[in-house]
Design an enzyme around this catalytic site. Structure first.
Site, PDB file in Angstrom:
ATOM      1  N   THR A 100       3.540   0.631  -4.918  1.00 31.12           N
ATOM      2  CA  THR A 100       4.425  -0.245  -5.686  1.00 31.12           C
ATOM      3  C   THR A 100       3.849  -0.600  -7.051  1.00 31.12           C
ATOM      4  O   THR A 100       4.581  -0.680  -8.040  1.00 31.12           O
ATOM      5  CB  THR A 100       4.728  -1.533  -4.906  1.00 31.12           C
TER       6      THR A 100
ATOM      7  N   ARG B 195      -9.023   3.640  -3.275  1.00 34.15           N
ATOM      8  CA  ARG B 195     -10.291   3.499  -2.545  1.00 34.15           C
ATOM      9  C   ARG B 195     -10.458   4.637  -1.544  1.00 34.15           C
ATOM     10  O   ARG B 195      -9.482   5.164  -1.008  1.00 34.15           O
ATOM     11  CB  ARG B 195     -10.332   2.167  -1.782  1.00 34.15           C
ATOM     12  N   THR B 196     -11.690   4.976  -1.265  1.00 31.62           N
ATOM     13  CA  THR B 196     -11.981   5.996  -0.253  1.00 31.62           C
ATOM     14  C   THR B 196     -11.762   5.404   1.132  1.00 31.62           C
ATOM     15  O   THR B 196     -12.290   4.331   1.456  1.00 31.62           O
ATOM     16  CB  THR B 196     -13.441   6.475  -0.383  1.00 31.62           C
TER      17      THR B 196
ATOM     18  N   ARG C 214       5.662   5.294   2.407  1.00 32.12           N
ATOM     19  CA  ARG C 214       4.555   6.241   2.509  1.00 32.12           C
ATOM     20  C   ARG C 214       4.333   6.539   3.984  1.00 32.12           C
ATOM     21  O   ARG C 214       4.711   5.747   4.850  1.00 32.12           O
ATOM     22  CB  ARG C 214       3.326   5.582   1.891  1.00 32.12           C
TER      23      ARG C 214
ATOM     24  N   LYS D 258       0.821  -1.221   0.000  1.00 31.16           N
ATOM     25  CA  LYS D 258       0.000   0.000   0.000  1.00 31.16           C
ATOM     26  C   LYS D 258       0.851   1.266   0.000  1.00 31.16           C
ATOM     27  O   LYS D 258       0.412   2.327   0.442  1.00 31.16           O
ATOM     28  CB  LYS D 258      -0.967   0.027   1.188  1.00 31.16           C
TER      29      LYS D 258
END
EC number: 2.8.2.-
Length: 422
Positions: free
Chosen positions: A181, A386-387, A259, A178
């Site tokens: 990548t 996605r939200t 991240r 996440k």
């Protein structure tokens, strides 16, 4: 008297002299031919070239042909005038007569898009084993509609014809989940000198017992000078992965997309929630004890974000100079800039630039104007972007406080400030 009269004539004397000279020349030639014949028959038989020498020149010839094909393929990829290139007009005529071939060496099916092939017909069965002599020299480009393509892999992906060999990867995207990548891999595949596996092999964490030859077979074919890559984000947090990759090759280049660990954890939870809607809330999984605020570091969504801890394990086997850290945030805000760093790290020419991207307002991240092997714009699928669910601000702040010391250590180890604690 008659002979003396003839000989005394000046004209007759000149003819006689020419005759004598010609006769001497003929005899001399016959003598030389006889000497040469005797000498050649007595000479030893020539020594045959050793298989090593033959193999050397054959290898050099193969390299030269591969290099020429690679240059033609690069010319197509970098926007040269489209079309089909043939070695000769005869080859073009031969190949235009057929619409399907089976490559006996690779098992690949060669076909003409838009032409329906009846696989049960007697004609196609006869043609399935035919390979035009120069078919390997046909190079796809975009001047005309694509004619000969190669169908590869279980996904049936279509790509241009070309030579090459399967090699173990020289570079890997090893993390993090996440972090971005998939986006990085799709962007890199635009480069003509990068060939990458689409699916995650998970060799060094789940399939290691299958062996390196099994792993090699998963790789795409590459030409001389091209880089083979794969992406499996779970490697970064797998304790055995560094030693296993080092055993394969200590020169492997490693790329880690990182991240903000808080945002990453929420994104990780969102993905799991989409697959298992009945899982507990993010807050309940984050804390061992909500009252005391003790964070549950055994939860994988939390554990992955402790980057400094995982990096310590990798530095036991690889120097920092062999690991590149890509900012997941900058990959969104400045994809060309981050891709420039990656291309430099891999020792490649900066071909992927701003002109390859556009920003998709709906998804909220950059997309490719033209994906690999396509003339159409390409964005990542619906599973990306996605939200996120609403998380209570107090929970987010507790997580930021938890990650801060680990982030500081990570900045210090990498020499990069990612700005997650601003």
């Amino acid at each position: 008297m008659a002979f003396s009269r003839v000989y005394s004539d000046p004209l007759s004397r000149g003819i006689f002299k020419k005759f004598v000279v010609m006769l001497c020349s003929l005899l001399t030639s016959l003598y030389l031919l006889h000497c040469l014949t005797d000498r050649c028959s007595s000479m030893p038989t020539p020594v045959k070239a050793s298989s090593q020498v033959v193999g050397f020149f054959a290898s050099e010839l193969h390299d030269l042909r591969s290099l020429r094909r690679k240059r033609l393929l690069q010319k197509w990829t970098t926007g040269s005038k489209p079309g089909l290139s043939y070695e000769s007009a005869d080859d073009a005529k031969r190949t235009s007569e057929y619409s399907r071939f089976d490559d006996a060496d690779t098992g690949q099916v060669l076909y003409e898009p838009g032409h329906q092939v009846d696989s049960d017909s007697e004609k196609n069965r006869e043609l399935s084993h035919y390979m035009p002599p120069s078919l390997g020299d046909i190079v796809y480009s975009k001047r005309l509609a694509p004619r000969f393509m190669v169908k590869t892999g279980s996904t049936g992906k279509v790509s241009p014809l070309g030579d090459g060999t399967k090699k173990l990867p020289q570079a890997m995207i090893i993390g993090v989940k996440k972090g971005g990548t998939r986006a990085l891999l799709e962007f890199l595949r635009v480069h003509p000198d990068i060939r990458a596996v689409g699916a995650e092999p998970h060799f060094f964490d789940r399939n290691y017992e299958n062996g390196l030859e099994w792993y090699r077979e998963l790789m795409p074919k590459t030409l001389e000078g091209q880089i083979t890559m794969e992406k499996t984000p779970s490697y970064f947090v797998t304790r055995e992965a560094p030693a296993r990759i080092s055993a394969m090759s200590r020169n492997t280049k490693l790329i880690v997309v990182v991240r903000d660990p808080v945002t990453r954890a929420i994104s990780d939870y969102t993905q799991t929630l989409s697959k298992k809607p009945d899982i507990p809330t993010f807050e309940s999984l984050t804390f061992k004890n909500r009252t005391t605020g003790l964070i549950d570091t055994s939860w994988s969504a939390i554990q992955i974000g402790i980057y400094a801890k995982h990096l310590d394990n990798w530095l036991q086997y690889f120097p920092m100079g062999q690991i590149l850290f890509v900012s997941g945030e900058r990959l969104i805000s400045d994809p060309a800039g981050e891709l420039g760093r990656v291309q430099d790290f891999l020792g490649l020419k900066r071909i992927i630039t701003d002109k390859h991207f556009y920003f998709n307002q709906t998804k909220g991240f950059p997309c490719l104007k033209k994906a690999e092997g396509s003339s159409k714009p390409h964005c990542l699928g619906k599973t990306k972007g996605r939200t996120h669910p609403n998380i209570h601000p107090e929970v987010v702040q507790r997580l930021r406080d938890f990650y801060r010391p680990f982030n500081m250590k990570f900045y210090q180890m990498t020499g990069q400030i990612f700005g997650w604690d601003d």
